[in-house]
Each structure stands twice: as structure tokens, then as C-alpha cells.
Design an enzyme around this catalytic site. Structure first.
Site, PDB file in Angstrom:
ATOM      1  N   HIS A   1       7.349  23.992  16.426  1.00 15.80           N
ATOM      2  CA  HIS A   1       8.556  24.786  16.630  1.00 15.80           C
ATOM      3  C   HIS A   1       9.541  24.047  17.538  1.00 15.80           C
ATOM      4  O   HIS A   1      10.747  23.981  17.247  1.00 15.80           O
ATOM      5  CB  HIS A   1       8.199  26.142  17.265  1.00 15.80           C
TER       6      HIS A   1
ATOM      7  N   HIS B   1       2.679  28.194  23.579  1.00 14.44           N
ATOM      8  CA  HIS B   1       2.206  26.815  23.713  1.00 14.44           C
ATOM      9  C   HIS B   1       1.995  26.372  25.163  1.00 14.44           C
ATOM     10  O   HIS B   1       2.554  26.941  26.102  1.00 14.44           O
ATOM     11  CB  HIS B   1       3.165  25.834  23.020  1.00 14.44           C
TER      12      HIS B   1
END
Length: 260
Positions: A155, A215
Site C-alpha cells: 500500500h 504495518h
């Protein structure tokens, strides 16, 4: 369409400010660092965007490259044909889309490979029982287990790279504002330009959400750095060379009758 013209003029003026255009890429590194710190300190409350099921993530981010190509392809064809209708010129400019797609594919496939090569399949969220029967993330997850490997943030990579790619390829709009275009092509060009700027805003916003909610810090930073490197090596190094797609044209386009 007068309102759209005003919006386009304001956007063109904004992107012509040297401090914004020359430093836009740094905003992603800054957001990634600050967002990672905020996430680790748990200073950002949970919101609608902290869920992967939010509409922007499901309908835009997960197919972000598709949105980028869908809007940028007709913009490139229409804007660049105002500079030259030469087949070789237009082919070179469209080649930038192929190059960017190849870059996107190569990086994301590399990220998948690294996650597979560094991971193991665990039977519980506690990561205490390893199932050695499954040696890839895909097979592990199909079996209902959890794969844990070094997951570079795709992403962070694609949102940063897509935004920078769009900003580079929409630069000719500054010259086209004074070009003599007929009403329909200008209207289409204006709408595409506004839509592409809206997509850039969405990409930056979702990049920020990724930074503060998802993340590990190193995964996000590495994904961001990969996006910046991919942009830099193409638009600041390779595209300055003769044998390349070249940079988007930013001179005054010739009159349409000269290329008819």
C-alpha cells in the site's frame, strides 16, 4: 462548466508553485515516519479508516493501479495529441504507462516473494505452533492458518508511486490552459484533470491512514522508499536520456492545424 474551469485554473496554479512541485515526494517520507511513530505510541484513535473494510480501501486502494490507468490513459492521449499527433511521439508517451505498469508489477511481485521466502505458517495468532506442511502464504491461508513473513507495505509503495506518477504526467496541463482547443476536448480534458487530482488526494489520504493504522514501521518505510526510488529512477534519471519515453511535454503546444 465555468466552475470546472476555475477549479482547473486553481489546481494548475497550485502545481506550478516550485516549493510544492519540487518537494511533493518528500511528503510521503514525512507521513510514513510521523505516522509510524504515532502508531507505535498508540496516539491515534480508531476511526472508520482504521478498518480495512472502509469504502476507499475496498473500492479504490485495492484496485489503485486500475484507477490510475483508467483516468490517466485518456488524459495522456488527449493532452499529448495537442502537442503533436505524430504516432512515434504518442507511442513514446504511452510507453510511460507500460513502464510504470512494469515497475508496479515487478515491485509488488518482489514484495510477495520476500514475504514467502521469509515467512512460516502458524496455526494460531500466538505464532507458537509452526505448520511446516505449507511453504507459501497462499497455501497457508487457504488452509485457514496464519502466514507471518517480512511484509513490505505494498500500500505504501503503490499509493506513493501512483500519486507521483500522476503528478508528473499531468504537468502538461499548465501549457494546455492557453492552447486553442475546441469545446468538447477541453471539457473532457478538464474533467479528467480534476478527477486525477481527486485521485491524488485520495491516494495521499489513504497513504496517511496506512501509516497511522497498519504495518510495522520498517515495512512502511521500505515500501515508501521503493516508491520514491521507482519514481526517481524513471522521471529524474532515465527519462532524461534519449532512449526513453521522455518527460511529459511542457512547452506551448503548436496550433492544431499544423498537425492535421
Amino acid at each position: 462548466m465555468a466552475a470546472v474551469d476555475v477549479i482547473v485554473d486553481n489546481l494548475v496554479t497550485l502545481w506550478r508553485i516550485p516549493s510544492i512541485r519540487q518537494n511533493f515526494h518528500w511528503i510521503f517520507l514525512l507521513i510514513s515516519v510521523v505516522g509510524s511513530v504515532l502508531k507505535e505510541l498508540e496516539l491515534v484513535p480508531q476511526t472508520y479508516f482504521s478498518s480495512t473494510r472502509n469504502a476507499l480501501n475496498v473500492y479504490f486502494v485495492k484496485v489503485s493501479w486500475g484507477w490510475t490507468l483508467l483516468l490517466l490513459t485518456p488524459f495522456l492521449l488527449l493532452s499529448n495529441s495537442s502537442f503533436s499527433r505524430s504516432v512515434s511521439f504518442l507511442s513514446r508517451r504511452l510507453l510511460s504507462l507500460a513502464v510504470a505498469t512494469a515497475v508496479w508489477y515487478a515491485f509488488t511481485e518482489t514484495f510477495f516473494y520476500i514475504e514467502d521466502a521469509t515467512g512460516s505458517c502458524y496455526e494460531t495468532d500466538a505464532l507458537d505452533v509452526v505448520n511446516k506442511e505449507f511453504v507459501s502464504k497462499a497455501s497457508c491461508r487457504r488452509a485457514g492458518f496464519l502466514w507471518d513473513g517480512y511484509d513490505i507495505s505494498g500500500h505504501s509503495f503503490i499509493l506513493a508511486y501512483s500519486a507521483l506518477f500522476i503528478v508528473e504526467e499531468t504537468a502538461p496541463m499548465a501549457s494546455l490552459r492557453t492552447a486553442k482547443l475546441s469545446a468538447l476536448p477541453r471539457m473532457v480534458l478538464n474533467l479528467l484533470y480534476v478527477a486525477l487530482n481527486l485521485i491524488v488526494i485520495v491516494w495521499v489520504w489513504m497513504f496517511a491512514c496506512t501509516s497511522v493504522y497498519f504495518h510495522d514501521p520498517s515495512h512502511k518505510l521500505l515500501g515508501t522508499i521503493c516508491g520514491l526510488i521507482a519514481w526517481y529512477l524513471t522521471y529524474r534519471v532515465w527519462y532524461l536520456k534519449p532512449f526513453s519515453p521522455g518527460l511529459p511535454p511542457q512547452r506551448q503546444p503548436k496550433e492544431r492545424k499544423q498537425h492535421a
